[in-house]
Design an enzyme around this catalytic site. Structure first.
Site, PDB file in Angstrom:
ATOM      1  N   TYR A   1       0.853  -1.180   0.000  1.00  0.00           N
ATOM      2  CA  TYR A   1       0.000   0.000   0.000  1.00  0.00           C
ATOM      3  C   TYR A   1       0.895   1.238   0.000  1.00  0.00           C
ATOM      4  O   TYR A   1       1.740   1.397   0.893  1.00  0.00           O
ATOM      5  CB  TYR A   1      -0.899   0.015   1.246  1.00  0.00           C
TER       6      TYR A   1
ATOM      7  N   TRP B   1      -4.547   1.793   2.310  1.00  0.00           N
ATOM      8  CA  TRP B   1      -5.170   0.478   2.120  1.00  0.00           C
ATOM      9  C   TRP B   1      -6.647   0.691   1.796  1.00  0.00           C
ATOM     10  O   TRP B   1      -7.410   1.273   2.545  1.00  0.00           O
ATOM     11  CB  TRP B   1      -4.954  -0.457   3.297  1.00  0.00           C
TER      12      TRP B   1
ATOM     13  N   ASP C   1      -0.992   6.930 -10.773  1.00  0.00           N
ATOM     14  CA  ASP C   1      -1.138   5.531 -10.413  1.00  0.00           C
ATOM     15  C   ASP C   1      -0.972   4.597 -11.597  1.00  0.00           C
ATOM     16  O   ASP C   1      -0.763   5.014 -12.741  1.00  0.00           O
ATOM     17  CB  ASP C   1      -2.501   5.298  -9.750  1.00  0.00           C
TER      18      ASP C   1
ATOM     19  N   GLU D   1       1.701 -15.181   3.516  1.00  0.00           N
ATOM     20  CA  GLU D   1       2.628 -14.889   2.428  1.00  0.00           C
ATOM     21  C   GLU D   1       4.059 -15.287   2.763  1.00  0.00           C
ATOM     22  O   GLU D   1       4.864 -15.526   1.854  1.00  0.00           O
ATOM     23  CB  GLU D   1       2.578 -13.390   2.085  1.00  0.00           C
TER      24      GLU D   1
END
Length: 491
Positions: free
Chosen positions: A183, A197, A293, A243
């Site tokens: 994030y 987030w 972005d 993860e």
């Protein structure tokens, strides 16, 4: 292959002639991003960049070199994983699933997780860590704070400098389940950032529980270390699955974890830089953005939580990793492509008719998906598309094009040919209303919008097609081989 530090990975890229070292001073204020954008746009993703003398926003020289575009090609993704081709790792994951064919997505992940545990030990907790060789906090007289990190301002209209490659560690307060996400973090002060987030993300769900309880939420941000940490943080893992286990499998070595100094979260001991702190539910949300972005457009100013930094730790010879996102192709395309390869066995587990899947660069990760299937019955293309929309982050995919098994989904020209040739627009499209990426500026309402699937497969009688479907014009393999021989002899 595992990397004991990010600098070791950089040296490996250098040995493979995949790195450009830039020794002259370059500013983190737009200059680095402009250079990286030019390099990323080169055929095949260009090369990785190491800026050896970064100039900070205040004009002083940084203590840390900056690395960009380190995973921005197929070759560098393979080097990050220590293989010749990412497909080798995908084949290993598929092999683990074949031991006992699973009957559901959850069971498939459990089998994969157990297989990983067999091949590589669970994470190990250690007391001393390279990432804590140097320690700074707000009470020290060192003068070190976030402004001393070479954080990039990437695009002219960005709201400020952003940390763009953070591995953000959070935990579910109810069961202690770890999540690692990525994030972006806008710098708002010497010890304060935003935490972007979005509402669909796991960390946001963790945050909501802390907000309900009114307790400060511990957060840790790891930068650098083994590049598989970043790949694992961006991987489309189901909620609740660790993860760190995936990272251990990918690097073929268990991950050493060290406890943070500010709270009880654990981070990889081999990280280069760690930023520790808290998100306080009583603190007012920040006006975060704009930010250039991965959509290729600026995302607007919106309110997100404030992250109060308590400590910054780092290796003595740390490298600051960064990326930039924008109009494709960019580095994130290669990260996304690797994730698709790695997790295609999981998708095939639930949809055995799926042959291959691709996310073209033009779709900026999730706007466009090409899927090839072994079609056996009417409306099977719609069945597959609706199933994919139900798989985690795939709910954001706005456009799905389904083609037959003989189509190479990685050849955009071939897919578009079938799309234009095989569809009747009214008959072969299906619209659905689904959640959208918060960064998508096109929907009329934020987070909600329409999605569409195009069925570009051969049509069957049950799909309203009343004629015999024609065959594609093709020469026989024998004729093609002879033609090649004649051309070769004549040249």
């Amino acid at each position: 292959m595992s990397y004991a530090s990010f600098s070791q990975f950089i040296e490996r890229l250098d040995q493979a002639d995949e790195l450009i070292r830039i020794s002259e001073p370059v500013s983190v204020n737009l200059e680095m991003a402009a250079i990286a954008d030019l390099e990323m746009k080169k055929p095949g993703g260009g090369k990785a960049l190491l800026f050896e003398k970064p100039i900070l926003m205040d004009g002083s020289e940084s203590l840390f070199p900056v690395a960009l575009n380190t995973m921005g090609s197929e070759k560098r993704m393979a080097i990050a994983l220590g293989v010749h081709d990412v497909q080798e790792v995908a084949d290993q994951m598929a092999y683990l699933l074949k031991a006992k064919p699973p009957t559901s997505i959850r069971e498939g992940w459990e089998l994969l997780k157990n297989g990983i545990d067999v091949v590589h030990a669970r994470p190990r907790k250690v007391q001393n860590a390279p990432c804590q060789e140097v320690i700074y906090d707000q009470d020290s007289d060192s003068g070190f704070d976030l402004s001393k990190l070479p954080v990039l301002k990437c695009w002219p209209d960005d709201g400020g400098p952003f940390v763009t490659l953070p591995n953000v560690y959070t935990e579910d307060p109810d069961n202690g389940t770890r999540n690692i996400g990525m994030y972006r973090m806008q710098i708002f002060g010497p010890w304060k950032t935003g935490m972007h987030w979005q509402t669909h993300k796991v960390a946001a769900r963790h945050g909501r529980r802390y907000y309900e309880e009114g307790k400060p939420m511990p957060v840790a941000v790891a930068l650098g270390g083994d590049p598989v940490f970043t790949l694992a943080a961006t991987a489309p893992m189901p909620d609740g699955l660790d993860e760190i286990l995936l990272a251990g499998f990918l690097r073929k070595k268990s991950v050493d974890l060290v406890k943070c100094l500010s709270h009880d979260l654990y981070v990889p001991s081999e990280a280069d830089i760690v930023i520790e702190g808290f998100v306080d539910p009583t603190e007012e949300l920040l006006e975060e953005g704009p930010f250039g972005d991965h959509t290729g457009f600026y995302t607007p100013v919106e309110k997100y939580p404030a992250f109060r930094v308590s400590r910054i730790t780092h290796r003595k010879n740390a490298i600051y990793p960064a990326t930039i996102v924008g109009k494709p192709p960019m580095e994130d395309f290669y990260l996304g492509t690797a994730s698709v390869k790695l997790f295609l066995p999981i998708i095939k587990m639930n949809f055995p008719e799926v042959v291959d899947l691709a996310l073209p660069a033009e779709g900026v990760f999730h706007n466009l998906m090409f899927v090839s299937i072994k079609k056996q019955y009417p409306y099977q293309a719609y069945k597959v598309a609706n199933g994919l929309w139900g798989m985690g982050q795939m709910m954001f995919t706005k456009i799905i094009v389904v083609v037959d098994e003989d189509v190479d989904v990685h050849d955009t020209s071939e897919v578009l040919f079938r799309l234009c040739a095989n569809i009747d627009p009214e008959r072969d499209t299906l619209f659905s209303k689904l959640p959208c990426d918060s960064l998508d500026h096109a929907p009329s309402e934020i987070n909600i919008g329409s999605h569409v699937v195009f069925d570009a497969t051969r049509k069957l009688a049950g799909e309203g097609y009343q004629r015999d479907w024609p065959e594609l014009c093709r020469h026989t393999p024998e004729t093609i081989e002879k033609a090649k021989q004649i051309l070769s002899a004549s040249s």
